[in-house]
Motif scaffolding. Structure first.
Motif, mmCIF file in Angstrom:
data_model
loop_
_atom_site.group_PDB
_atom_site.id
_atom_site.type_symbol
_atom_site.label_atom_id
_atom_site.label_comp_id
_atom_site.label_asym_id
_atom_site.label_seq_id
_atom_site.Cartn_x
_atom_site.Cartn_y
_atom_site.Cartn_z
ATOM 1 N N ASP A 1 45.323 87.573 29.474
ATOM 2 C CA ASP A 1 46.538 86.869 29.067
ATOM 3 C C ASP A 1 47.720 87.221 29.963
ATOM 4 O O ASP A 1 48.849 86.793 29.707
ATOM 5 C CB ASP A 1 46.887 87.209 27.613
ATOM 6 N N VAL B 1 50.353 87.123 32.990
ATOM 7 C CA VAL B 1 50.974 86.017 33.717
ATOM 8 C C VAL B 1 51.707 86.598 34.916
ATOM 9 O O VAL B 1 52.326 87.667 34.831
ATOM 10 C CB VAL B 1 51.940 85.210 32.811
ATOM 11 N N LYS C 1 46.200 82.806 26.629
ATOM 12 C CA LYS C 1 46.178 82.207 27.963
ATOM 13 C C LYS C 1 44.810 82.346 28.633
ATOM 14 O O LYS C 1 44.317 81.407 29.263
ATOM 15 C CB LYS C 1 47.257 82.852 28.821
ATOM 16 N N LYS D 1 52.929 77.070 34.567
ATOM 17 C CA LYS D 1 53.826 78.216 34.408
ATOM 18 C C LYS D 1 55.152 78.038 35.137
ATOM 19 O O LYS D 1 55.864 79.023 35.368
ATOM 20 C CB LYS D 1 53.135 79.499 34.862
ATOM 21 N N ALA E 1 52.891 78.864 26.499
ATOM 22 C CA ALA E 1 51.604 78.744 25.795
ATOM 23 C C ALA E 1 51.416 77.332 25.245
ATOM 24 O O ALA E 1 50.322 76.761 25.324
ATOM 25 C CB ALA E 1 51.533 79.772 24.674
ATOM 26 N N TYR F 1 50.493 74.896 28.083
ATOM 27 C CA TYR F 1 49.101 75.090 28.505
ATOM 28 C C TYR F 1 48.172 74.373 27.528
ATOM 29 O O TYR F 1 47.242 73.671 27.934
ATOM 30 C CB TYR F 1 48.754 76.579 28.529
#
Length: 296
Positions: A38, A40, A54, A254, A283, A286
């Protein structure tokens, strides 16, 4: 993380790699477990906190695209979905891919269909993107006359990837492989763009990674593919109607994180922690992208 039957050998910004217990490294293993976390990253930094769920979303999206790209060799082991049920540990189920090990090429195969990001900044300064001349009077977010291939050298962990010329890729991997990487990248981008457009989504740019199959030498698509981390996706309707770059380039990736970070950090020292609302918005975007594509 310790996984029964597997040994951790590498961690990147987002993914962790495991080989079967008993294998010492990727070179000696015939398969690898690719686990998406998860975490980023932006501007070559891993940020805090991560984006909940993610890793599973990225893995689901990669698997979906591998299914769409019929005829393109990829690194999933044969009968991946059957083997995955029995061989992927429960602790990482849903966010791991069971893959063949490849001899990876040190090239980030970037394809750009639209003018944006670092390409836009270069265009403003020189009317080029990665040294490729473009027509005058293009605007931020404009579609390019044709997609362009702008490779980068894949830097070791902790270093910055470097944009390179096609001629430099020839020096790195040879003329035949360099041409294969370029041609395969453009072909996959064009196929994926058509698929995305049927879902009301624009694929603005993306990056691919390839390796050689160790048994056959065949060029093989590896790593993640066409995810929200490796690609820019825009809402097609808003791109058509938007009057400003922010409206035109409403993203499903992102970019929310990049934009917030660019406005709140000068890229020196440790990046600031992401606010809860930025995490939640990212989130949600996505998940929205995956839903749109899967429903098309």
């Amino acid at each position: 993380m310790q996984l029964d039957g597997w040994q951790h050998v590498y961690s990147g910004k987002v993914r962790d790699l495991y080989v079967p217990a008993g294998a010492s490294d990727l070179a000696s293993a015939d398969r690898v477990l690719v686990v998406a976390s998860d975490r980023v990253s932006a501007f070559d930094h891993v940020l805090e906190p991560g984006i909940p769920g993610k890793g599973e979303l990225l893995t689901t999206l990669s698997l979906w695209w591998f299914d769409q790209l019929d005829g393109v060799p990829n690194h999933l082991v044969p009968d991946h979905r059957i083997d995955a049920t029995s061989l992927i540990p429960a602790a990482v189920a849903g966010r791991a891919m069971l893959c063949k090990t490849l001899d990876m090429y040190p090239i980030e195969c970037v394809v750009r269909g639209y003018l944006t990001g670092s390409g836009w900044l270069e265009y403003v300064a020189s009317q080029t993107v990665c040294g490729i001349p473009l027509p005058a009077e293009l605007q931020n977010g404009d579609r390019l006359p044709a997609p362009i291939y702008t490779p980068a050298w894949k830097a070791p962990m902790g270093e910055h990837d470097e944009n390179i010329s096609f001629e430099r890729t020839v020096e790195l991997v040879g003329a035949d492989v360099a041409a294969e990487l370029r041609d395969a990248s453009l072909e996959i981008f064009n196929r994926a763009s058509v698929i995305a457009e049927t879902a009301g989504v624009i694929l603005a740019d993306t990056k691919f990674e390839f390796g050689a199959d160790r048994a056959t030498g065949l060029l093989t698509l590896g790593d993640e593919v066409l995810t929200s981390d490796s690609s820019r996706y825009w809402d097609a309707a808003r791109w058509l109607d938007g009057a400003t770059p922010g409206e035109r380039m409403a993203s499903f990736d992102k970019q929310i994180v990049r934009d917030w970070l660019a406005a709140n950090w000068d890229q020196t020292g440790t990046p600031p922690e992401l606010p809860a609302e930025i995490v939640a918005q990212t989130a949600a975007r996505y998940r929205e992208l995956l839903g749109l594509l899967a429903a098309a």
